[in-house]
Scaffold this motif. Structure first.
Motif, mmCIF file in Angstrom:
data_model
loop_
_atom_site.group_PDB
_atom_site.id
_atom_site.type_symbol
_atom_site.label_atom_id
_atom_site.label_comp_id
_atom_site.label_asym_id
_atom_site.label_seq_id
_atom_site.Cartn_x
_atom_site.Cartn_y
_atom_site.Cartn_z
ATOM 1 N N VAL A 1 0.824 -1.207 0.000
ATOM 2 C CA VAL A 1 0.000 0.000 0.000
ATOM 3 C C VAL A 1 0.862 1.262 0.000
ATOM 4 N N ILE A 2 1.949 1.257 0.752
ATOM 5 C CA ILE A 2 2.793 2.446 0.866
ATOM 6 C C ILE A 2 3.367 2.863 -0.489
ATOM 7 N N SER A 3 3.544 1.905 -1.353
ATOM 8 C CA SER A 3 4.116 2.216 -2.669
ATOM 9 C C SER A 3 3.086 2.748 -3.660
ATOM 10 N N GLN A 4 1.822 2.852 -3.259
ATOM 11 C CA GLN A 4 0.770 3.315 -4.170
ATOM 12 C C GLN A 4 0.858 4.829 -4.398
ATOM 13 N N ASP A 5 0.285 5.273 -5.506
ATOM 14 C CA ASP A 5 0.361 6.692 -5.886
ATOM 15 C C ASP A 5 -0.355 7.593 -4.891
ATOM 16 N N TYR A 6 -1.503 7.149 -4.355
ATOM 17 C CA TYR A 6 -2.257 8.043 -3.464
ATOM 18 C C TYR A 6 -1.513 8.299 -2.159
ATOM 19 N N ILE A 7 -0.637 7.380 -1.760
ATOM 20 C CA ILE A 7 0.168 7.614 -0.561
ATOM 21 C C ILE A 7 1.226 8.678 -0.850
ATOM 22 N N ARG A 8 1.858 8.577 -2.007
ATOM 23 C CA ARG A 8 2.835 9.609 -2.390
ATOM 24 C C ARG A 8 2.157 10.963 -2.546
ATOM 25 N N THR A 9 0.934 10.959 -3.067
ATOM 26 C CA THR A 9 0.204 12.220 -3.223
ATOM 27 C C THR A 9 -0.100 12.844 -1.868
ATOM 28 N N ALA A 10 -0.528 12.007 -0.914
ATOM 29 C CA ALA A 10 -0.831 12.524 0.430
ATOM 30 C C ALA A 10 0.407 13.119 1.074
ATOM 31 N N ARG A 11 1.541 12.456 0.912
ATOM 32 C CA ARG A 11 2.781 12.997 1.472
ATOM 33 C C ARG A 11 3.175 14.288 0.766
ATOM 34 N N ALA A 12 2.958 14.351 -0.555
ATOM 35 C CA ALA A 12 3.310 15.561 -1.301
ATOM 36 C C ALA A 12 2.447 16.752 -0.887
ATOM 37 N N LYS A 13 1.227 16.480 -0.441
ATOM 38 C CA LYS A 13 0.349 17.565 0.012
ATOM 39 C C LYS A 13 0.677 18.035 1.424
ATOM 40 N N GLY A 14 1.635 17.371 2.062
ATOM 41 C CA GLY A 14 2.041 17.786 3.397
ATOM 42 C C GLY A 14 1.261 17.144 4.527
ATOM 43 N N VAL A 15 0.537 16.069 4.236
ATOM 44 C CA VAL A 15 -0.191 15.369 5.291
ATOM 45 C C VAL A 15 0.813 14.765 6.277
ATOM 46 N N LYS A 16 0.502 14.868 7.557
ATOM 47 C CA LYS A 16 1.405 14.334 8.572
ATOM 48 C C LYS A 16 1.627 12.836 8.355
ATOM 49 N N GLU A 17 2.859 12.404 8.613
ATOM 50 C CA GLU A 17 3.219 11.003 8.374
ATOM 51 C C GLU A 17 2.354 10.054 9.193
ATOM 52 N N ARG A 18 2.021 10.449 10.411
ATOM 53 C CA ARG A 18 1.176 9.609 11.270
ATOM 54 C C ARG A 18 -0.191 9.389 10.632
ATOM 55 N N VAL A 19 -0.743 10.457 10.055
ATOM 56 C CA VAL A 19 -2.050 10.354 9.392
ATOM 57 C C VAL A 19 -1.940 9.496 8.141
ATOM 58 N N VAL A 20 -0.869 9.659 7.393
ATOM 59 C CA VAL A 20 -0.668 8.868 6.173
ATOM 60 C C VAL A 20 -0.615 7.375 6.506
ATOM 61 N N ILE A 21 0.121 7.047 7.548
ATOM 62 C CA ILE A 21 0.319 5.628 7.896
ATOM 63 C C ILE A 21 -0.961 5.014 8.455
ATOM 64 N N PHE A 22 -1.564 5.664 9.443
ATOM 65 C CA PHE A 22 -2.667 5.028 10.174
ATOM 66 C C PHE A 22 -4.034 5.256 9.519
ATOM 67 N N ARG A 23 -4.211 6.373 8.828
ATOM 68 C CA ARG A 23 -5.528 6.646 8.249
ATOM 69 C C ARG A 23 -5.634 6.176 6.809
ATOM 70 N N HIS A 24 -4.586 6.362 6.045
ATOM 71 C CA HIS A 24 -4.651 6.020 4.630
ATOM 72 C C HIS A 24 -4.052 4.639 4.343
ATOM 73 N N ALA A 25 -2.846 4.413 4.795
ATOM 74 C CA ALA A 25 -2.165 3.156 4.450
ATOM 75 C C ALA A 25 -2.728 1.963 5.219
ATOM 76 N N LEU A 26 -2.817 2.080 6.540
ATOM 77 C CA LEU A 26 -3.217 0.930 7.350
ATOM 78 C C LEU A 26 -4.629 0.464 7.027
ATOM 79 N N LYS A 27 -5.549 1.401 6.862
ATOM 80 C CA LYS A 27 -6.934 1.019 6.581
ATOM 81 C C LYS A 27 -7.039 0.210 5.298
ATOM 82 N N ASN A 28 -6.304 0.616 4.271
ATOM 83 C CA ASN A 28 -6.368 -0.102 2.995
ATOM 84 C C ASN A 28 -5.542 -1.380 3.001
ATOM 85 N N ALA A 29 -4.656 -1.509 3.975
ATOM 86 C CA ALA A 29 -3.845 -2.717 4.072
ATOM 87 C C ALA A 29 -4.477 -3.772 4.970
ATOM 88 N N MET A 30 -5.621 -3.471 5.576
ATOM 89 C CA MET A 30 -6.173 -4.331 6.617
ATOM 90 C C MET A 30 -6.942 -5.536 6.094
#
Length: 306
Positions: free
Chosen positions: A199-228
């Motif tokens: 999941v971390i290698s997906q484009d939407y994760i890179r986009t979220a990081r590029a928008k300045g979303v906090k790493e904690r939010v990226v990992i637990f809200r975006h990545a973890l939910k889709n990896a579950m």
């Protein structure tokens, strides 16, 4: 949702029937006569025959099976051959103990496994990642009965921190939960790491990081939910394993759970108790799998349950 649940329950009926046929057949193929066990080895033949007639053991096997199945549909699991107590009473008291052990072990495995898997994925190829995966490999390789004996030796006998046997008090719960849940935690950690890396290698994760979303939010809200989704599948399978495979842990820690009841009943040729206990485990496993399937819809709205 209701249609999906009904359809899955109907699909589980052949599985449950297959389980009952298999258990019924294996128990009756095992040498030994329950009537002789009840009456005693030196009992007269007339007494043995009377017991066989009363229990219906003289009926053809298919009649015995149909009687068992018909009673089970009415929530009547029969009566124990050994003590003439309803099987439901035996199974209910022991099942609650095994369920507690399984739930506590599952909580331990989920918390430890998810945290280890997330850290390992986020810090891929670092010392932390390698250390976590090595520990997970050891946890997966160790038999739970050996780990239980080591925990008793170290923490109960040498240090005196916990009680070595029994169930119910706080100092009796910790060691069995660790012994049973360690392998599950290792499996969940490995699956979480693998799924998170995908999941971390997906484009939407890179986009979220590029928008300045906090790493904690990226990992637990975006990545973890889709990896579950694959992780939840493993969790469901592990919970079923905990319910059905806790007999060794219960034996090591002298816990009077459902696993020990099944083993004792097999040795005593108590057919109704064995059949009833395994049927309860099978039904519980089906319900757990149903809950896992339903959880997919909440994790990913794109999944169509219909």
């Amino acid at each position: 949702m209701t249609t999906f649940i009904i359809r899955r329950l109907l699909q589980a009926i052949p599985v449950l029937i297959g389980v009952t046929i298999l258990v019924f057949s294996l128990m009756h193929l095992t040498p030994g006569n329950p009537a002789v066990i009840m009456a005693g080895e030196s009992a007269p033949q007339a007494t043995v025959q009377a017991i066989e007639e009363r229990l219906g053991l003289n009926d053809p096997l298919h009649i015995q099976y149909l009687n068992f199945l018909g009673n089970a549909l009415q929530l009547d699991l029969g009566t124990s051959i050994r003590d003439n107590i309803p099987v439901f009473d035996h199974v209910q008291s022991r099942f609650l103990i095994t369920l507690e052990l399984s739930v506590y072990s599952m909580i331990f495995a989920i918390v430890l496994g998810l945290l280890a898997g997330i850290v390992s994925a986020v810090r891929q190829y670092t010392v932390s990642d390698v250390a976590i995966m090595v520990v997970a490999l050891f946890g997966l390789s160790m038999p739970n009965f050996w780990l239980g004996l080591m925990l008793i030796q170290w923490f109960a006998i040498n240090l005196g921190w916990f009680a070595p046997t029994g169930w119910g008090d706080a100092d009796q719960i910790v060691l069995p939960v660790i012994a049973l849940g360690t392998a599950g935690a290792a499996i969940i950690a490995r699956m979480t790491r693998s799924s998170m890396l995908d999941v971390i290698s997906q484009d939407y994760i890179r986009t979220a990081r590029a928008k300045g979303v906090k790493e904690r939010v990226v990992i637990f809200r975006h990545a973890l939910k889709n990896a579950m989704i694959p992780v939840v599948t493993v969790i469901g399978l592990q919970f079923g394993y905990f319910l059905a495979g806790s007999v060794l842990t219960e034996s090591v820690f002298a816990i009077n759970g459902l696993g020990r009841l099944i083993i004792d009943s097999i040795l005593q040729r108590d057919f109704p108790v064995v059949q009833g206990a395994i049927l309860v485990i099978a039904v519980t496993f089906v319900l757990v799998n149903l809950a896992v399937d339903i959880s997919y819809r909440f994790l990913n709205k794109r999944i169509d349950l219909n």
